[in-house]
Design a protein around this motif. Sequence first.
Motif, short mmCIF file in Angstrom:
data_model
loop_
_atom_site.label_atom_id
_atom_site.label_comp_id
_atom_site.label_asym_id
_atom_site.label_seq_id
_atom_site.Cartn_x
_atom_site.Cartn_y
_atom_site.Cartn_z
N PRO A 284 60.18 85.03 27.16
CA PRO A 284 61.55 85.43 26.81
C PRO A 284 62.40 85.49 28.07
N ILE A 285 63.48 84.74 28.09
CA ILE A 285 64.40 84.76 29.24
C ILE A 285 65.60 85.61 28.84
N ARG A 286 65.54 86.86 29.23
CA ARG A 286 66.62 87.78 28.89
C ARG A 286 67.87 87.43 29.67
N THR A 287 68.99 87.46 28.99
CA THR A 287 70.25 87.09 29.63
C THR A 287 70.70 88.18 30.60
N ASP A 288 70.90 87.77 31.85
CA ASP A 288 71.50 88.65 32.85
C ASP A 288 73.02 88.53 32.68
N SER B 227 65.07 84.30 36.13
CA SER B 227 63.88 84.97 35.60
C SER B 227 62.64 84.67 36.44
N GLY B 228 62.80 83.84 37.48
CA GLY B 228 61.69 83.49 38.35
C GLY B 228 60.98 82.22 37.96
N ALA B 229 61.55 81.47 36.99
CA ALA B 229 60.91 80.25 36.51
C ALA B 229 61.68 79.02 36.99
N GLN B 230 61.24 77.86 36.53
CA GLN B 230 61.89 76.60 36.88
C GLN B 230 62.52 75.97 35.64
N GLY B 231 63.46 75.08 35.90
CA GLY B 231 64.09 74.32 34.82
C GLY B 231 64.08 72.85 35.19
N ALA B 232 64.15 71.98 34.16
CA ALA B 232 64.17 70.54 34.39
C ALA B 232 65.15 69.90 33.42
N ILE B 233 65.82 68.86 33.90
CA ILE B 233 66.71 68.09 33.03
C ILE B 233 66.34 66.61 33.18
N PRO C 222 69.49 81.73 47.48
CA PRO C 222 69.51 80.27 47.52
C PRO C 222 68.84 79.67 46.27
N VAL C 223 69.49 78.66 45.70
CA VAL C 223 68.95 77.89 44.58
C VAL C 223 68.76 76.46 45.06
N GLN D 107 62.42 59.44 33.58
CA GLN D 107 61.06 59.53 33.06
C GLN D 107 60.05 59.76 34.18
N ALA D 108 60.49 59.67 35.41
CA ALA D 108 59.61 60.00 36.53
C ALA D 108 59.09 61.44 36.40
N LEU D 109 59.82 62.29 35.68
CA LEU D 109 59.41 63.69 35.52
C LEU D 109 58.10 63.82 34.72
N ILE D 110 57.81 62.85 33.85
CA ILE D 110 56.64 63.01 32.98
C ILE D 110 55.42 62.27 33.53
N GLN D 111 55.52 61.72 34.72
CA GLN D 111 54.35 61.08 35.32
C GLN D 111 53.30 62.14 35.66
N LYS D 112 52.04 61.73 35.62
CA LYS D 112 50.96 62.71 35.77
C LYS D 112 50.95 63.36 37.14
N GLU D 113 51.57 62.71 38.15
CA GLU D 113 51.59 63.29 39.50
C GLU D 113 52.51 64.51 39.58
N VAL D 114 53.40 64.67 38.60
CA VAL D 114 54.38 65.76 38.65
C VAL D 114 53.79 67.00 37.98
N GLU D 115 53.68 68.09 38.74
CA GLU D 115 53.20 69.36 38.21
C GLU D 115 54.18 70.46 38.59
N PHE D 116 54.55 71.28 37.62
CA PHE D 116 55.46 72.40 37.85
C PHE D 116 54.66 73.68 38.06
N ARG D 117 55.20 74.54 38.86
CA ARG D 117 54.55 75.84 39.04
C ARG D 117 54.77 76.70 37.81
N ASP D 118 56.03 76.69 37.28
CA ASP D 118 56.33 77.56 36.14
C ASP D 118 57.57 77.02 35.42
N LEU D 119 57.37 76.02 34.57
CA LEU D 119 58.49 75.39 33.87
C LEU D 119 58.80 76.17 32.60
#
Length: 811
Positions: A347-351, A413-419, A461-462, A495-507
């Motif tokens: 749950p990403i509570r709105t700040d 919230s301490g997580a990551q986002g992707a577009i 910093p973002v 589509q480079a985002l879905i290649q197997k080499e790409v791993e997120f810490r917390d998406l």
Amino acid sequence: MEPGPDTLRKVLAQERALGFQDKAMIGGLDAFLERWRETKPEGLTIPESYKGLGVRERRQWIEGALATLEGAPAAIDKKVDAKPVSKPRHSNKTPSKPKPAPKEDSPDLDSPVTALKGVQEATAKRLAKLGVTTVRDLIYLFPNRHMDFRAMNPIAELTPGEDQTTTGSIWEASVVRLGPRRQGSKVIIGDDTGTIEIVWFNNTWLGHSLKPNQQIAVGGRVRVFRGQKVFENPEYEVLSDKASTHTGRLVPVYPLTEGLYQRMLRNLMRRTLELCIGKVSEFLDAGLIRRRGLMPIKQAIARAHYPEDEEVKERARVRLAFNELLLMQLRVLARKREWQLGQEARPIRTDEELERRFVESLPFPLTGAQSRGLGEVLGDMGGSKPMARLLQGDVGSGKTVVATGALLQAVASGAQGAIMAPTEILAEQHFQTISVLLGKEPDSLWGNEVVHSFDSALGRPVRVGLLIGDIRQGVKREVHRQIAEGAIDIVVGTQALIQKEVEFRDLALIVVDEQHRFGVMQRAALRQKGASPHLLVMTATPIPRTLALTLYGDLDVSVLDEMPPGRIPIVTMWVKPDQRKKAYEFVREQVQMGRQAFVICPLVEESEALQTRAATKEYERLSDDVFPDLRLGLLHGRLNSGEKDEVMDAFRRGDLDILVSTAVVEVGIDIPNATVMMIEGAERFGLSQLHQFRGRVGRGREKSYCLLLADNPSEEAQERLDLMTRTRDGFKLAEEDLRLRGPGEFFGTRQSGLPDLRMARLTDTKLLTMAREEAERAMESDPYLELPEHRGLVAELERLGGGWSIGGNEA
């Protein structure tokens, strides 16, 4: 001179052949029979009104009349629709009934088509090319259309250029030479009004098999050859006691492949339906069928192939289309349930303070639609079920701002986002736009940076990163490392985002832009990069409700139906061939005022087949002949990333006056100083795509223009161009685009994500809504379709493949 008894006999025989439908004479039999009241043959009675008789009474009278005329006892056939052979002109013999053929075994619906009598391996291979491998596949191979051969016309009244049917007696039949290297068959038939020649090219068999005095029905288009009317390659049928298949009715026209022919397929289909239709099971419960007034499934299949009239044909189509749409809606609703069921999203509570600071930091106020859309997105993200939402808005309605606000909350919230975007150009545009919206100064963006780090409304910093295929391997590996370690907060990519080499810490949040450019598997692959991440799908293509329910039926929908204030309406003009020179002069005037222009071409290179202006050739022509004193650039999809960046950066800086491009600029290009969009070959694009191009201008403070150049548009293309000049509402244009071009071409390219619909049309708004309502009703009362009345539905879903979730597991 009064017609003789033989004329009366032939007319009555023809009426019998047509099933006693009062169609042997134009206007009905009564006027013809009236002439016989005073001169009728002995023993013959004439009814007061043939039209007023029922089919049974008509049959009984005609059989008796024919028996009287032929001097033989009447043989009354119990089958109302029987069509006995008409006798030769001088025959006094009553034809004996043919011996019944041995009854063919009825194969199971899931048997291979070779189980049908007469279907050999060669035919089975040809049918397989049409997707037909089983008996069930065959009876679900519905006609593309029907030819209307119901109206029987006397030969003298046949009209050239129209589809018609006539009957007559064969006078001559022969094999003839129809050219220096071509043979065929020629047949002459006649009735009481005249004769007509029939020609079949490359078919000598009919010249041998058809015999004089046979009664034949012929259906097709009449042409004039050397001043005489002639049938060329018509459908035909020797009249017999079998129901008509090829003439005298709505005749099905099936899809074909090499080696398959209409007559062969019609005969096979007719026989298969007679044998196997009884084995089709009804899978809708009786209550639903009554509630919606649907035709029973067996009747619908039979009438879809051989309808009595257009009304019955449409009722059959509605039932079969409803089947397709209902099953499709059950699947998308199940997909939505599976996306959320048993999945615990963060749950990403709105700040609220962060949201206020972000909105205040923007260089413009949010529209009411943007505020509402952002609220709906943040509301979903605050829940423990993964968000599944579509953000739909017209060109320039501000979807990226809403997505950025959501991404910022995920980062907070301490997580990551992707577009994820469908093209590198659009990904780079999002990278730049999001960076600007979060606080980066635009003047520093036009370099080769792929990661930006800056302070934002968050107060820390973002880091925003860009990941596309066309960056150096060393840089790409470093970006991969930073994503995996969580050093990059927001990743923008293709589509480079879905290649197997790409791993997120917390998406935690995925944004997919222009979703229709991706397949379902690509979206699912990105989802696997996180633990039940929230999903926001965006599209700048206004989508009609029917298509939205089809492609995005598993998503909740937010619509940005309000444009930011200050947007000046774009003037759209259709430029005729004789106005081209004036159009070029207008572009030059705009450039002299300090503005810029786009010129869009359909192809990268010349194509003899399409005969349209291609970007490379047009660039050379415009540079050399039309605007030799102006600065032109060329952009198309075959340039590598560095070349594209170089061209786009030059255009953004104002170093180019005119950008000649292919459809690669359809989305994602934001040049506020560009005021002219000139589209070559505009007739080759759909309304939605033209509207997307138009949206590339009008993004600044100056009045903008869209010029549609079409040298020789078809009637349908002219209708599209007229609509573009009259309508600025993207949703209205989308509805018209779907109506005119169909779903397969709606987005300007074949859409692999569209369902395989045989009878349903995505313009069936009411029918799709009805199917959606029934799907929701079923799943609300019985989420896993376990009740007895839903067993048929589950069996059908499982038979069609893809599995069905029962109790949270795939069945």
